[in-house]
Motif scaffolding. Structure first.
Motif, PDB file in Angstrom:
ATOM      1  N   ILE A  87      -7.860  44.960 -11.158  1.00  0.00           N
ATOM      2  CA  ILE A  87      -8.498  46.087 -12.010  1.00  0.00           C
ATOM      3  C   ILE A  87      -8.289  45.853 -13.378  1.00  0.00           C
ATOM      4  N   LEU A  88      -7.422  44.927 -13.729  1.00  0.00           N
ATOM      5  CA  LEU A  88      -7.178  44.284 -15.012  1.00  0.00           C
ATOM      6  C   LEU A  88      -8.270  43.558 -15.317  1.00  0.00           C
ATOM      7  N   ALA A  89      -8.473  42.628 -14.286  1.00  0.00           N
ATOM      8  CA  ALA A  89      -9.788  41.848 -14.634  1.00  0.00           C
ATOM      9  C   ALA A  89     -11.201  42.624 -14.991  1.00  0.00           C
ATOM     10  N   ASP A  90     -11.385  43.617 -14.194  1.00  0.00           N
ATOM     11  CA  ASP A  90     -12.661  44.478 -14.257  1.00  0.00           C
ATOM     12  C   ASP A  90     -12.467  45.164 -15.669  1.00  0.00           C
ATOM     13  N   ASN A  91     -11.415  45.311 -16.174  1.00  0.00           N
ATOM     14  CA  ASN A  91     -11.316  45.982 -17.465  1.00  0.00           C
ATOM     15  C   ASN A  91     -11.767  44.996 -18.654  1.00  0.00           C
ATOM     16  N   GLU A  92     -11.188  43.951 -18.303  1.00  0.00           N
ATOM     17  CA  GLU A  92     -11.601  42.579 -19.158  1.00  0.00           C
ATOM     18  C   GLU A  92     -13.108  42.529 -19.152  1.00  0.00           C
ATOM     19  N   ASP A  93     -13.615  42.451 -18.020  1.00  0.00           N
ATOM     20  CA  ASP A  93     -15.368  42.036 -17.942  1.00  0.00           C
ATOM     21  C   ASP A  93     -15.823  42.974 -18.576  1.00  0.00           C
ATOM     22  N   VAL A  94     -15.642  44.565 -18.388  1.00  0.00           N
ATOM     23  CA  VAL A  94     -16.310  45.390 -18.803  1.00  0.00           C
ATOM     24  C   VAL A  94     -16.347  45.659 -20.496  1.00  0.00           C
ATOM     25  N   TRP A  95     -15.110  45.651 -20.780  1.00  0.00           N
ATOM     26  CA  TRP A  95     -14.931  45.815 -22.235  1.00  0.00           C
ATOM     27  C   TRP A  95     -15.619  44.546 -22.941  1.00  0.00           C
ATOM     28  N   SER A  96     -15.260  43.295 -22.438  1.00  0.00           N
ATOM     29  CA  SER A  96     -15.868  42.289 -22.847  1.00  0.00           C
ATOM     30  C   SER A  96     -17.331  42.226 -23.201  1.00  0.00           C
ATOM     31  N   THR A  97     -17.838  42.901 -22.213  1.00  0.00           N
ATOM     32  CA  THR A  97     -19.647  43.025 -22.310  1.00  0.00           C
ATOM     33  C   THR A  97     -19.791  44.242 -23.321  1.00  0.00           C
ATOM     34  N   ILE A  98     -19.128  45.420 -23.295  1.00  0.00           N
ATOM     35  CA  ILE A  98     -19.364  46.404 -23.908  1.00  0.00           C
ATOM     36  C   ILE A  98     -19.198  45.910 -25.737  1.00  0.00           C
ATOM     37  N   PHE A  99     -18.099  45.304 -25.823  1.00  0.00           N
ATOM     38  CA  PHE A  99     -17.906  44.620 -27.265  1.00  0.00           C
ATOM     39  C   PHE A  99     -19.141  43.794 -27.729  1.00  0.00           C
ATOM     40  N   GLN A 100     -19.557  42.992 -26.837  1.00  0.00           N
ATOM     41  CA  GLN A 100     -20.417  41.946 -27.017  1.00  0.00           C
ATOM     42  C   GLN A 100     -21.899  42.709 -27.453  1.00  0.00           C
ATOM     43  N   GLU A 101     -22.078  43.617 -26.697  1.00  0.00           N
ATOM     44  CA  GLU A 101     -23.265  44.510 -26.676  1.00  0.00           C
ATOM     45  C   GLU A 101     -23.434  45.105 -28.150  1.00  0.00           C
ATOM     46  N   ASN A 102     -22.299  45.315 -28.663  1.00  0.00           N
ATOM     47  CA  ASN A 102     -21.883  45.995 -29.950  1.00  0.00           C
ATOM     48  C   ASN A 102     -21.669  44.898 -31.195  1.00  0.00           C
ATOM     49  N   ASN A 103     -22.009  43.782 -30.656  1.00  0.00           N
ATOM     50  CA  ASN A 103     -21.664  42.757 -31.570  1.00  0.00           C
ATOM     51  C   ASN A 103     -20.203  42.480 -32.222  1.00  0.00           C
ATOM     52  N   MET A 104     -19.085  42.810 -31.366  1.00  0.00           N
ATOM     53  CA  MET A 104     -17.770  42.654 -31.360  1.00  0.00           C
ATOM     54  C   MET A 104     -17.175  41.737 -30.460  1.00  0.00           C
ATOM     55  N   GLN A 276     -20.911  59.279 -16.449  1.00  0.00           N
ATOM     56  CA  GLN A 276     -22.275  59.597 -16.255  1.00  0.00           C
ATOM     57  C   GLN A 276     -23.123  58.934 -17.425  1.00  0.00           C
ATOM     58  N   THR A 277     -22.746  58.858 -18.511  1.00  0.00           N
ATOM     59  CA  THR A 277     -23.846  58.340 -19.708  1.00  0.00           C
ATOM     60  C   THR A 277     -23.324  56.741 -19.747  1.00  0.00           C
ATOM     61  N   GLY A 278     -22.180  56.518 -19.596  1.00  0.00           N
ATOM     62  CA  GLY A 278     -21.910  55.056 -19.858  1.00  0.00           C
ATOM     63  C   GLY A 278     -22.128  54.608 -21.269  1.00  0.00           C
ATOM     64  N   ASP A 279     -22.056  55.533 -22.139  1.00  0.00           N
ATOM     65  CA  ASP A 279     -22.465  55.115 -23.732  1.00  0.00           C
ATOM     66  C   ASP A 279     -21.288  55.368 -24.666  1.00  0.00           C
ATOM     67  N   ILE A 280     -20.569  54.378 -24.883  1.00  0.00           N
ATOM     68  CA  ILE A 280     -19.251  54.413 -25.903  1.00  0.00           C
ATOM     69  C   ILE A 280     -19.589  55.148 -27.239  1.00  0.00           C
ATOM     70  N   LYS A 281     -20.819  55.269 -27.684  1.00  0.00           N
ATOM     71  CA  LYS A 281     -21.320  56.083 -28.640  1.00  0.00           C
ATOM     72  C   LYS A 281     -21.199  57.684 -28.514  1.00  0.00           C
ATOM     73  N   GLN A 282     -21.080  58.151 -27.320  1.00  0.00           N
ATOM     74  CA  GLN A 282     -20.894  59.508 -26.912  1.00  0.00           C
ATOM     75  C   GLN A 282     -19.446  60.037 -26.714  1.00  0.00           C
ATOM     76  N   GLY A 283     -18.754  59.278 -27.319  1.00  0.00           N
ATOM     77  CA  GLY A 283     -17.215  59.599 -26.930  1.00  0.00           C
ATOM     78  C   GLY A 283     -16.546  60.098 -28.201  1.00  0.00           C
ATOM     79  N   ASN A 284     -17.313  60.753 -29.251  1.00  0.00           N
ATOM     80  CA  ASN A 284     -16.386  61.226 -30.336  1.00  0.00           C
ATOM     81  C   ASN A 284     -15.815  62.417 -30.077  1.00  0.00           C
ATOM     82  N   THR A 285     -14.506  62.671 -29.214  1.00  0.00           N
ATOM     83  CA  THR A 285     -13.823  63.790 -28.888  1.00  0.00           C
ATOM     84  C   THR A 285     -13.086  64.476 -30.430  1.00  0.00           C
ATOM     85  N   PHE A 286     -12.943  63.712 -31.309  1.00  0.00           N
ATOM     86  CA  PHE A 286     -12.525  64.235 -32.616  1.00  0.00           C
ATOM     87  C   PHE A 286     -13.539  65.158 -33.207  1.00  0.00           C
TER      88      PHE A 286
END
Length: 290
Positions: A87-104, A276-286
């Motif tokens: 599960i930790l590896a899955d998190n590494e893979d997913v968040w590496s992908t998301i950060f790369q998609e956002n130039n980070m 459902q969205t898979g869109d990190i930009k839709q998570g402005n809970t504040f």
């Protein structure tokens, strides 16, 4: 949950074979008793408040045996270790992908499994603290006994995906640290009333739930992980750790201004929105809790 046969992370440390000589009991059980309840209400799935609990834990547990023991892990513990590494590896893979998609660039955290008590850069903690993330050393700490407590004391459904959800939530706090969200939240809390500061804490926790949902969305696409009932397991866990559910269970009434993690419905809503969205930009809970 389908997890076997995938990559396992090397960024996990299993300290369960190195336990203290005496079990650190808070109020008669891992989450039992008045002190354990207070810790649970303040820190369940939290991480940001872990160091504030340290003086209380140390004072209430003076006199406990600290003699070191080492033992071999059981077959069950080895399987749990493999699951958590996956599960930790899955998190590494997913968040590496998301950060790369956002130039980070994503910096991988470590995860520590422990029994009873643990020393961290945020101070000492016990199992009563629940799983937590320490921003000072960028590590997630978990005693897997927590999940049995979640089932028996708080009525959660349990299951492997419930554990995966909790890990993903704590990794969500790491993402918030990397993005600077956590430090901004603490700055926003300065000078606020306790009720207003609590609202900001709720927003931080709900965003971590949202990130757990985003992780699930991506991981399903990447690895086809979900089996029937998995989402129900996550939602059951989210419901069980809602502030309103915990307060109703413990004290028979709720005090909304004291909430620090969100209601059961809020926690389920934000997890599902992320999934459902898979869109990190839709998570402005504040913005949405104001």
């Amino acid at each position: 949950m389908k997890w076997m046969g995938r990559r396992q992370s090397e960024n996990m440390e299993d300290r369960r074979g190195m336990s203290s000589g005496g079990k650190t009991i808070v109020g008669g059980g891992i989450i039992g008793g008045i002190i354990g309840i207070i810790i649970l209400l303040l820190n369940l799935f939290g991480g940001e408040n872990a160091q504030m609990l340290t003086p209380i834990l140390e004072q209430m547990n003076q006199g406990q045996s600290a003699s070191a023991e080492q033992r071999d892990l059981t077959a069950k513990e080895i399987e749990e270790q493999q699951f958590v590494k996956t599960i930790l590896a899955d998190n590494e893979d997913v968040w590496s992908t998301i950060f790369q998609e956002n130039n980070m660039q994503y910096k991988k955290p470590n995860l520590v499994l422990f029994s009873d008590a643990v020393e961290t850069a945020c101070g000492n903690a016990t199992s009563a603290s629940g799983p937590f993330y320490c921003p000072s050393d960028q590590k997630v700490y978990m005693d897997l006994a927590f999940f049995e407590e979640l089932k028996t004391k708080f009525g959660a459904q349990g299951g492997d995906f419930a554990t995966a959800y909790v890990i993903a939530h704590e990794i969500g706090h790491h993402v918030q640290t990397l993005l600077g969200t956590s430090s901004k939240m603490r700055q926003m809390q300065e000078g606020k009333s306790e009720a207003e500061a609590n609202k900001l804490s709720v927003a931080l926790e709900l965003q971590a739930d949202f990130y757990a949902g985003v992780w699930t969305h991506y991981n399903q696409k990447m690895n086809d992980i979900l089996e029937e009932g998995d989402l129900d397991e996550a939602l059951s866990a989210a419901h069980a750790v809602g502030d309103d559910a915990i307060q109703s269970k413990i004290q028979g009434h709720i005090v909304p201004e004291s909430f620090t993690h969100g209601t059961s419905e809020q926690r389920k809503y934000w997890f599902m929105k992320g999934y459902q969205t898979g869109d990190i930009k839709q998570g402005n809970t504040f913005e949405e809790i104001q």
